[in-house]
Design a protein around this motif. Structure first.
Motif, PDB file in Angstrom:
ATOM      1  N   THR A   4       8.287 -30.619  23.261  1.00  0.00           N
ATOM      2  CA  THR A   4       7.035 -30.302  23.958  1.00  0.00           C
ATOM      3  C   THR A   4       6.076 -29.584  23.015  1.00  0.00           C
ATOM      4  OG1 THR A   4       8.254 -30.064  26.048  1.00  0.00           O
ATOM      5  CG2 THR A   4       5.969 -29.338  26.015  1.00  0.00           C
ATOM      6  N   LYS A   5       5.317 -30.380  22.316  1.00  0.00           N
ATOM      7  CA  LYS A   5       4.349 -29.810  21.381  1.00  0.00           C
ATOM      8  C   LYS A   5       3.241 -29.100  22.150  1.00  0.00           C
ATOM      9  CE  LYS A   5       1.111 -33.706  20.723  1.00  0.00           C
ATOM     10  NZ  LYS A   5      -0.167 -32.976  20.865  1.00  0.00           N
ATOM     11  N   VAL A   6       2.665 -28.103  21.491  1.00  0.00           N
ATOM     12  CA  VAL A   6       1.547 -27.362  22.071  1.00  0.00           C
ATOM     13  C   VAL A   6       0.364 -27.503  21.130  1.00  0.00           C
ATOM     14  CG1 VAL A   6       0.695 -25.121  22.845  1.00  0.00           C
ATOM     15  CG2 VAL A   6       3.092 -25.731  23.203  1.00  0.00           C
ATOM     16  N   GLU A   7      -0.751 -27.960  21.677  1.00  0.00           N
ATOM     17  CA  GLU A   7      -1.962 -28.201  20.883  1.00  0.00           C
ATOM     18  C   GLU A   7      -3.023 -27.182  21.271  1.00  0.00           C
ATOM     19  OE1 GLU A   7      -5.350 -31.529  21.364  1.00  0.00           O
ATOM     20  OE2 GLU A   7      -3.405 -32.324  20.753  1.00  0.00           O
ATOM     21  N   ALA A   8      -3.748 -26.682  20.286  1.00  0.00           N
ATOM     22  CA  ALA A   8      -4.823 -25.724  20.529  1.00  0.00           C
ATOM     23  C   ALA A   8      -6.140 -26.297  20.022  1.00  0.00           C
ATOM     24  CB  ALA A   8      -4.531 -24.396  19.841  1.00  0.00           C
ATOM     25  N   ASP A   9      -7.146 -26.272  20.859  1.00  0.00           N
ATOM     26  CA  ASP A   9      -8.494 -26.663  20.455  1.00  0.00           C
ATOM     27  C   ASP A   9      -9.294 -25.394  20.246  1.00  0.00           C
ATOM     28  OD1 ASP A   9      -8.102 -29.474  20.644  1.00  0.00           O
ATOM     29  OD2 ASP A   9      -8.192 -29.300  22.821  1.00  0.00           O
ATOM     30  N   CYS A  10      -9.805 -25.219  19.038  1.00  0.00           N
ATOM     31  CA  CYS A  10     -10.485 -23.975  18.679  1.00  0.00           C
ATOM     32  C   CYS A  10     -11.885 -24.251  18.142  1.00  0.00           C
ATOM     33  CB  CYS A  10      -9.693 -23.208  17.614  1.00  0.00           C
ATOM     34  SG  CYS A  10      -8.049 -22.680  18.141  1.00  0.00           S
ATOM     35  N   ASP A  11     -12.838 -23.458  18.591  1.00  0.00           N
ATOM     36  CA  ASP A  11     -14.174 -23.419  18.001  1.00  0.00           C
ATOM     37  C   ASP A  11     -14.274 -22.128  17.210  1.00  0.00           C
ATOM     38  OD1 ASP A  11     -15.055 -25.815  19.091  1.00  0.00           O
ATOM     39  OD2 ASP A  11     -15.707 -24.860  20.948  1.00  0.00           O
ATOM     40  N   VAL A  12     -14.718 -22.232  15.969  1.00  0.00           N
ATOM     41  CA  VAL A  12     -14.782 -21.062  15.092  1.00  0.00           C
ATOM     42  C   VAL A  12     -16.156 -20.998  14.448  1.00  0.00           C
ATOM     43  CG1 VAL A  12     -13.707 -19.814  13.182  1.00  0.00           C
ATOM     44  CG2 VAL A  12     -12.327 -21.362  14.578  1.00  0.00           C
ATOM     45  N   ILE A  13     -16.729 -19.810  14.410  1.00  0.00           N
ATOM     46  CA  ILE A  13     -18.008 -19.579  13.744  1.00  0.00           C
ATOM     47  C   ILE A  13     -17.761 -18.688  12.537  1.00  0.00           C
ATOM     48  CG2 ILE A  13     -20.335 -18.642  13.970  1.00  0.00           C
ATOM     49  CD1 ILE A  13     -20.151 -19.154  16.954  1.00  0.00           C
ATOM     50  N   LEU A  14     -18.195 -19.150  11.373  1.00  0.00           N
ATOM     51  CA  LEU A  14     -18.045 -18.388  10.143  1.00  0.00           C
ATOM     52  C   LEU A  14     -19.405 -18.228   9.472  1.00  0.00           C
ATOM     53  CD1 LEU A  14     -15.713 -20.939  10.061  1.00  0.00           C
ATOM     54  CD2 LEU A  14     -14.677 -19.278   8.515  1.00  0.00           C
ATOM     55  N   SER A  15     -19.507 -17.222   8.632  1.00  0.00           N
ATOM     56  CA  SER A  15     -20.696 -17.081   7.790  1.00  0.00           C
ATOM     57  C   SER A  15     -20.259 -17.103   6.338  1.00  0.00           C
ATOM     58  CB  SER A  15     -21.442 -15.778   8.107  1.00  0.00           C
ATOM     59  OG  SER A  15     -20.728 -14.661   7.618  1.00  0.00           O
ATOM     60  N   ALA A  50     -33.031 -18.776   5.518  1.00  0.00           N
ATOM     61  CA  ALA A  50     -33.881 -18.600   4.348  1.00  0.00           C
ATOM     62  C   ALA A  50     -33.315 -17.586   3.362  1.00  0.00           C
ATOM     63  CB  ALA A  50     -35.280 -18.172   4.782  1.00  0.00           C
ATOM     64  N   ASP A  51     -32.524 -16.630   3.854  1.00  0.00           N
ATOM     65  CA  ASP A  51     -31.973 -15.605   2.967  1.00  0.00           C
ATOM     66  C   ASP A  51     -30.708 -16.057   2.254  1.00  0.00           C
ATOM     67  OD1 ASP A  51     -30.196 -15.665   5.042  1.00  0.00           O
ATOM     68  OD2 ASP A  51     -30.492 -13.590   5.683  1.00  0.00           O
ATOM     69  N   GLY A  52     -30.318 -17.340   2.423  1.00  0.00           N
ATOM     70  CA  GLY A  52     -29.154 -17.879   1.739  1.00  0.00           C
ATOM     71  C   GLY A  52     -27.859 -17.778   2.521  1.00  0.00           C
ATOM     72  N   VAL A  53     -27.876 -17.106   3.655  1.00  0.00           N
ATOM     73  CA  VAL A  53     -26.678 -16.996   4.476  1.00  0.00           C
ATOM     74  C   VAL A  53     -26.479 -18.284   5.268  1.00  0.00           C
ATOM     75  CG1 VAL A  53     -25.569 -15.743   6.360  1.00  0.00           C
ATOM     76  CG2 VAL A  53     -26.904 -14.499   4.658  1.00  0.00           C
ATOM     77  N   GLU A  54     -25.271 -18.804   5.246  1.00  0.00           N
ATOM     78  CA  GLU A  54     -24.951 -20.017   5.984  1.00  0.00           C
ATOM     79  C   GLU A  54     -24.042 -19.681   7.158  1.00  0.00           C
ATOM     80  OE1 GLU A  54     -24.927 -23.032   2.141  1.00  0.00           O
ATOM     81  OE2 GLU A  54     -23.049 -22.305   2.990  1.00  0.00           O
ATOM     82  N   THR A  55     -24.253 -20.367   8.263  1.00  0.00           N
ATOM     83  CA  THR A  55     -23.372 -20.247   9.422  1.00  0.00           C
ATOM     84  C   THR A  55     -22.694 -21.585   9.634  1.00  0.00           C
ATOM     85  OG1 THR A  55     -24.782 -18.590  10.477  1.00  0.00           O
ATOM     86  CG2 THR A  55     -23.211 -19.744  11.885  1.00  0.00           C
ATOM     87  N   MET A  56     -21.353 -21.573   9.662  1.00  0.00           N
ATOM     88  CA  MET A  56     -20.573 -22.793   9.873  1.00  0.00           C
ATOM     89  C   MET A  56     -19.949 -22.755  11.258  1.00  0.00           C
ATOM     90  SD  MET A  56     -18.587 -23.186   6.204  1.00  0.00           S
ATOM     91  CE  MET A  56     -18.098 -24.877   6.558  1.00  0.00           C
ATOM     92  N   VAL A  57     -20.082 -23.840  11.987  1.00  0.00           N
ATOM     93  CA  VAL A  57     -19.460 -23.970  13.299  1.00  0.00           C
ATOM     94  C   VAL A  57     -18.433 -25.088  13.200  1.00  0.00           C
ATOM     95  CG1 VAL A  57     -19.823 -24.388  15.759  1.00  0.00           C
ATOM     96  CG2 VAL A  57     -21.585 -23.211  14.418  1.00  0.00           C
ATOM     97  N   LEU A  58     -17.153 -24.740  13.351  1.00  0.00           N
ATOM     98  CA  LEU A  58     -16.054 -25.689  13.197  1.00  0.00           C
ATOM     99  C   LEU A  58     -15.393 -25.978  14.540  1.00  0.00           C
ATOM    100  CD1 LEU A  58     -14.202 -24.359  10.009  1.00  0.00           C
ATOM    101  CD2 LEU A  58     -15.969 -26.098  10.144  1.00  0.00           C
ATOM    102  N   ASP A  59     -15.023 -27.222  14.728  1.00  0.00           N
ATOM    103  CA  ASP A  59     -14.218 -27.641  15.873  1.00  0.00           C
ATOM    104  C   ASP A  59     -12.872 -28.090  15.314  1.00  0.00           C
ATOM    105  OD1 ASP A  59     -13.123 -28.634  18.159  1.00  0.00           O
ATOM    106  OD2 ASP A  59     -14.676 -30.111  18.568  1.00  0.00           O
ATOM    107  N   LEU A  60     -11.813 -27.335  15.610  1.00  0.00           N
ATOM    108  CA  LEU A  60     -10.508 -27.555  14.986  1.00  0.00           C
ATOM    109  C   LEU A  60      -9.437 -27.883  16.014  1.00  0.00           C
ATOM    110  CD1 LEU A  60     -10.474 -24.451  12.594  1.00  0.00           C
ATOM    111  CD2 LEU A  60     -11.304 -26.759  12.082  1.00  0.00           C
ATOM    112  N   GLU A  61      -8.479 -28.674  15.589  1.00  0.00           N
ATOM    113  CA  GLU A  61      -7.279 -28.904  16.387  1.00  0.00           C
ATOM    114  C   GLU A  61      -6.102 -28.308  15.624  1.00  0.00           C
ATOM    115  OE1 GLU A  61      -4.664 -32.652  16.642  1.00  0.00           O
ATOM    116  OE2 GLU A  61      -6.030 -32.839  18.362  1.00  0.00           O
TER     117      GLU A  61
END
Length: 335
Positions: A105-116, A69-80
């Motif tokens: 030999t490639k290396v892949e990273a799965d990341c979850d990130v929370i931003l505001s 309600a105060d205008g702040v947004e929280t983004m939850v991203l699932d990234l490769e």
């Protein structure tokens, strides 16, 4: 925030403490605002490590946006993300770094990130990543095979190649010491295995003519570099080292609507190296908000957190008026 094409849905967030249902917005994974948040996340993740290689965004797999309600947004991203060939000390921007090809030999990273996002400013609140190399079963015949970072014969090539570099005429006036080993691999050639090594080096207090005990110079006085060498333990290896200019380290940027750079929010960081394999790397950031993580998360590092009530202003009547869900995952940038 631009919400064209966004859909209001009810999301079930699974934390270690239980289930809580919160409304969220969904945006197309390749929309400009999501891409911006993903690149901020990429740079922030890279800034958290002092060993290994930089990672580049390959695909945005999912995104959820929670509005308060105060205008702040929280983004939850699932990234490769994919490992690049730029060491973390290399000042080259990630955009100019070569993504490591499959045959190496490639290396892949799965990341979850929370931003505001508050007042147009994006800040990383928390992140966790899990990375591992591609299975050896998927490698081509004759391709280099990744070796553990404690492989005796490969490390002998590291030591002898660094000694070779330190004694090459006109290479440098200072003697360099091993800082850390990035990758070790082997390839079968005529006569047996040849070892391919990549490692970082640091400037010491010795000149090339000194034979005494050399001590690495302290940061930020010490120059660093990155070496690629190959050979076998019983022969003189080939080596090529790049020395980086001394640079003052900077925090990952946070972007706002006016393109100003703002100091990011940095919460308790715990970094874990070497999980199950010497080339795997995991990071878990701020366990106190683990309840935001997605249901698909397979990490074993989630920590129980208390339920925190949050209040949102979303009109449920908007659900019926909006068509289909936007497209996710996003496009693959590399392979």
């Amino acid at each position: 925030m631009r919400t064209l094409g966004a859909v209001v849905v009810l999301g079930l967030l699974a934390g270690a403490w239980g289930h809580v249902t919160l409304p969220f917005l969904r945006l197309p994974c390749d929309s400009p605002e999501v891409e911006e948040a993903a690149l901020v996340s990429q740079d922030y993740i890279n800034s958290q490590f002092t060993h290994g290689y930089k990672y580049a965004l390959n695909q945005i797999e999912d995104v959820k946006v929670y509005q308060k309600a105060d205008g702040v947004e929280t983004m939850v991203l699932d990234l490769e993300l994919l490992e690049t060939k730029c060491h973390i000390l290399d000042p080259t921007p990630v955009a100019n770094c070569t993504v490591r090809p499959r045959h190496e030999t490639k290396v892949e990273a799965d990341c979850d990130v929370i931003l505001s996002r508050a007042g147009g400013v994006l800040s990383v609140l928390s992140h966790k990543c899990k990375s591992e190399p591609e299975s050896a079963e998927d490698m081509c015949v004759g391709c280099p095979l990744l070796e553990p970072l404690n492989h005796t014969d490969a490390l002998q090539v590291v030591v002898s190649s660094l000694a070779e570099f330190n004694h090459i005429p006109d290479n440098d006036t200072a003697k360099f010491a091993l800082r850390d080993v990035g990758r070790l691999s082997s390839q079968i050639v005529s006569g047996g295995p040849q070892f391919l090594t990549e490692y970082a080096i640091v400037e010491t207090n010795c000149t090339v003519d000194d034979d005494g005990v050399c001590v690495p110079l302290p940061d930020p006085l010490a120059r660093t570099g990155f070496c690629i060498a190959k050979g076998v333990p019983a022969a003189v290896p080939t080596v090529n080292c790049t020395i980086f200019d001394i640079a003052v380290p900077t925090l990952a940027p946070v972007v706002n609507a006016t393109d100003a750079v703002v100091r990011p929010v940095v919460l308790k960081l715990k970094t874990i190296y070497g999980l199950k394999h010497h080339h795997r790397k995991s990071a878990f950031h701020d366990p106190t908000i683990s309840g935001w993580w997605s249901e698909s998360d397979e990490s074993q590092e989630r920590v129980a957190a208390p339920i925190v009530k949050r209040h949102f202003q979303i009109d449920p009547r908007a659900v019926a008026s909006l068509p289909h869900l936007p497209v996710c995952p996003g496009k693959v940038k590399h392979f």
